[in-house]
Design a protein around this motif. Structure first.
Motif, PDB file in Angstrom:
ATOM      1  N   UNK A   1       0.845  -1.202   0.000  1.00  0.00           N
ATOM      2  CA  UNK A   1       0.000   0.000   0.000  1.00  0.00           C
ATOM      3  C   UNK A   1       0.884   1.257   0.000  1.00  0.00           C
ATOM      4  N   UNK A   2       0.537   2.207  -0.846  1.00  0.00           N
ATOM      5  CA  UNK A   2       1.325   3.430  -0.965  1.00  0.00           C
ATOM      6  C   UNK A   2       1.180   4.289   0.292  1.00  0.00           C
ATOM      7  N   UNK A   3       2.325   4.795   0.797  1.00  0.00           N
ATOM      8  CA  UNK A   3       2.280   5.639   1.994  1.00  0.00           C
ATOM      9  C   UNK A   3       1.713   7.013   1.650  1.00  0.00           C
ATOM     10  N   UNK A   4       0.963   7.586   2.584  1.00  0.00           N
ATOM     11  CA  UNK A   4       0.361   8.904   2.362  1.00  0.00           C
ATOM     12  C   UNK A   4       1.360  10.042   2.540  1.00  0.00           C
ATOM     13  N   UNK A   5       2.555   9.724   3.039  1.00  0.00           N
ATOM     14  CA  UNK A   5       3.657  10.689   3.152  1.00  0.00           C
ATOM     15  C   UNK A   5       4.927   9.999   2.663  1.00  0.00           C
ATOM     16  N   UNK A   6       5.653  10.647   1.759  1.00  0.00           N
ATOM     17  CA  UNK A   6       6.953  10.112   1.340  1.00  0.00           C
ATOM     18  C   UNK A   6       8.011  11.178   1.561  1.00  0.00           C
ATOM     19  N   UNK A   7       9.226  10.728   1.821  1.00  0.00           N
ATOM     20  CA  UNK A   7      10.335  11.658   2.039  1.00  0.00           C
ATOM     21  C   UNK A   7      11.557  11.222   1.243  1.00  0.00           C
ATOM     22  N   UNK A   8      12.154  12.183   0.580  1.00  0.00           N
ATOM     23  CA  UNK A   8      13.393  11.937  -0.157  1.00  0.00           C
ATOM     24  C   UNK A   8      14.438  12.949   0.313  1.00  0.00           C
ATOM     25  N   UNK A   9      15.624  12.459   0.654  1.00  0.00           N
ATOM     26  CA  UNK A   9      16.703  13.340   1.116  1.00  0.00           C
ATOM     27  C   UNK A   9      17.827  13.305   0.096  1.00  0.00           C
ATOM     28  N   UNK A  10      18.180  14.495  -0.390  1.00  0.00           N
ATOM     29  CA  UNK A  10      19.238  14.606  -1.388  1.00  0.00           C
ATOM     30  C   UNK A  10      19.905  15.973  -1.256  1.00  0.00           C
ATOM     31  N   UNK A  11      21.221  15.983  -1.251  1.00  0.00           N
ATOM     32  CA  UNK A  11      21.985  17.237  -1.164  1.00  0.00           C
ATOM     33  C   UNK A  11      21.569  18.093   0.032  1.00  0.00           C
ATOM     34  N   UNK A  12      21.368  17.433   1.176  1.00  0.00           N
ATOM     35  CA  UNK A  12      21.034  18.107   2.449  1.00  0.00           C
ATOM     36  C   UNK A  12      19.621  18.690   2.470  1.00  0.00           C
ATOM     37  N   UNK A  13      18.807  18.344   1.453  1.00  0.00           N
ATOM     38  CA  UNK A  13      17.425  18.825   1.371  1.00  0.00           C
ATOM     39  C   UNK A  13      16.472  17.634   1.506  1.00  0.00           C
ATOM     40  N   UNK A  14      15.538  17.733   2.448  1.00  0.00           N
ATOM     41  CA  UNK A  14      14.494  16.715   2.597  1.00  0.00           C
ATOM     42  C   UNK A  14      13.231  17.212   1.904  1.00  0.00           C
ATOM     43  N   UNK A  15      12.742  16.429   0.955  1.00  0.00           N
ATOM     44  CA  UNK A  15      11.480  16.757   0.292  1.00  0.00           C
ATOM     45  C   UNK A  15      10.408  15.839   0.842  1.00  0.00           C
ATOM     46  N   UNK A  16       9.478  16.426   1.588  1.00  0.00           N
ATOM     47  CA  UNK A  16       8.348  15.677   2.156  1.00  0.00           C
ATOM     48  C   UNK A  16       7.150  15.892   1.235  1.00  0.00           C
ATOM     49  N   UNK A  17       6.607  14.790   0.724  1.00  0.00           N
ATOM     50  CA  UNK A  17       5.502  14.879  -0.231  1.00  0.00           C
ATOM     51  C   UNK A  17       4.210  14.362   0.386  1.00  0.00           C
ATOM     52  N   UNK A  18       3.177  15.193   0.356  1.00  0.00           N
ATOM     53  CA  UNK A  18       1.831  14.769   0.738  1.00  0.00           C
ATOM     54  C   UNK A  18       1.327  13.888  -0.396  1.00  0.00           C
ATOM     55  N   UNK A  19       0.986  12.626  -0.088  1.00  0.00           N
ATOM     56  CA  UNK A  19       0.854  11.629  -1.143  1.00  0.00           C
ATOM     57  C   UNK A  19      -0.499  10.909  -1.129  1.00  0.00           C
ATOM     58  N   UNK A  20      -1.560  11.717  -1.182  1.00  0.00           N
ATOM     59  CA  UNK A  20      -2.905  11.155  -1.412  1.00  0.00           C
ATOM     60  C   UNK A  20      -3.510  11.880  -2.616  1.00  0.00           C
ATOM     61  N   UNK A  21      -2.888  11.759  -3.765  1.00  0.00           N
ATOM     62  CA  UNK A  21      -3.317  12.560  -4.920  1.00  0.00           C
ATOM     63  C   UNK A  21      -4.768  12.348  -5.322  1.00  0.00           C
ATOM     64  N   UNK A  22      -5.272  11.135  -5.117  1.00  0.00           N
ATOM     65  CA  UNK A  22      -6.669  10.847  -5.476  1.00  0.00           C
ATOM     66  C   UNK A  22      -7.652  11.583  -4.574  1.00  0.00           C
ATOM     67  N   UNK A  23      -7.177  12.049  -3.417  1.00  0.00           N
ATOM     68  CA  UNK A  23      -7.988  12.820  -2.470  1.00  0.00           C
ATOM     69  C   UNK A  23      -7.498  14.261  -2.390  1.00  0.00           C
ATOM     70  N   UNK A  24      -6.767  14.713  -3.403  1.00  0.00           N
ATOM     71  CA  UNK A  24      -6.176  16.054  -3.425  1.00  0.00           C
ATOM     72  C   UNK A  24      -5.332  16.321  -2.179  1.00  0.00           C
ATOM     73  N   UNK A  25      -4.684  15.226  -1.701  1.00  0.00           N
ATOM     74  CA  UNK A  25      -3.787  15.298  -0.544  1.00  0.00           C
ATOM     75  C   UNK A  25      -4.456  15.830   0.712  1.00  0.00           C
ATOM     76  N   UNK A  26      -5.765  15.561   0.843  1.00  0.00           N
ATOM     77  CA  UNK A  26      -6.455  15.941   2.074  1.00  0.00           C
ATOM     78  C   UNK A  26      -5.997  15.037   3.215  1.00  0.00           C
ATOM     79  N   UNK A  27      -6.035  15.576   4.412  1.00  0.00           N
ATOM     80  CA  UNK A  27      -5.518  14.868   5.579  1.00  0.00           C
ATOM     81  C   UNK A  27      -6.545  13.918   6.180  1.00  0.00           C
TER      82      UNK A  27
END
Length: 260
Positions: A1-27
């Protein structure tokens, strides 16, 4: 199951993505707790020196998932939603002494808009829009919207936007002072990453102390703020980054800040 939050760390930058696109990323409850966990992890990780918060898909965040609050089985109740979901998220965003960029890629509505406005820098795609949607369903603005929005754009404009629930385009948001800048959709994430990478290579200690000063300025009088500036300037002057910055300036070279 796809996580509703994903994080990628690269070059000292953490990109946190709200990941419920089918629900317009509602909480929902799970997503709110996961975001808190990821923010905590980024705060503790010394390799992270800047954070991007962005949405997957067409929206940044549509606020609360209304399906959750209208379900007898799932609804945690507004007391829990505010005290356990949104209020802790806002407090984390403001207390983490690292720069946090809200990369508003699409609609930011309700709590989604106010989470974005609580961040240190808001960069909006030209496709973005902001709406204080609460009055449309008989609610009041939460997630610190009544705190930040009047300070960003003034009492009169904030009152109107919150009471009328008007949608604000990215261009108008920039004119009002809600966002730092608007970027074309084609180059949006490239520009966001450029800003984040720049911040990640700056003196993180000084930026964190600047953030603390800005937080305190919301309630301090002039005398208290001047006193705090003096205290924190002394602290920043004792940092490794200050020594590096001065040495680089004197020797006419590019500084190599370590964030210490």
């Amino acid at each position: 199951m796809m996580s509703s939050i994903t994080t990628n760390i690269e070059n000292k930058v953490a990109t946190i993505t709200l990941n419920r696109p089918e629900k317009f990323n509602s909480f929902n409850r799970e997503m709110a707790f996961l975001l808190q966990d990821e923010l905590d992890a980024c705060e503790k990780n010394t390799d992270v020196r800047a954070i991007i918060l962005v949405g997957n898909g067409k929206a940044f965040c549509a606020g609360q998932d209304l399906k959750e609050v209208t379900s007898p089985e799932l609804n945690p109740g507004f007391k829990k939603i505010l005290e356990e979901h949104y209020n802790p998220i806002i407090k984390r965003i403001r207390s983490i002494e690292k720069p946090i960029i809200a990369a508003v890629n699409g609609v930011a509505a309700g709590a989604g808009a106010n989470i974005a406005l609580a961040c240190d820098i808001v960069v909006a795609s030209e496709a973005a829009s902001f709406i204080q949607a609460f009055s449309k369903i008989g609610l009041i603005p939460d997630s610190a919207g009544t705190f930040f929005l009047p300070r960003l754009i003034g009492f009169q404009k904030a009152s109107a936007l919150m009471m009328l629930g008007d949608k604000v385009s990215a261009t108008d948001a920039e004119k009002l002072g809600m966002v730092y800048k608007v970027v074309s959709s084609e180059t949006f994430m490239e520009e966001v990453n450029n800003i984040a990478n720049n911040l990640a290579n700056m003196p993180t200690k000084a930026i964190g102390l600047t953030k603390r000063l800005l937080n305190e300025s919301m309630s301090n009088d002039l005398e208290s703020q001047l006193e705090l500036e003096s205290k924190l300037q002394i602290e920043s002057a004792q940092s490794e980054d200050y020594a590096e910055g001065v040495d680089a300036f004197v020797n006419k070279r590019k500084p190599n800040f370590k964030g210490k």
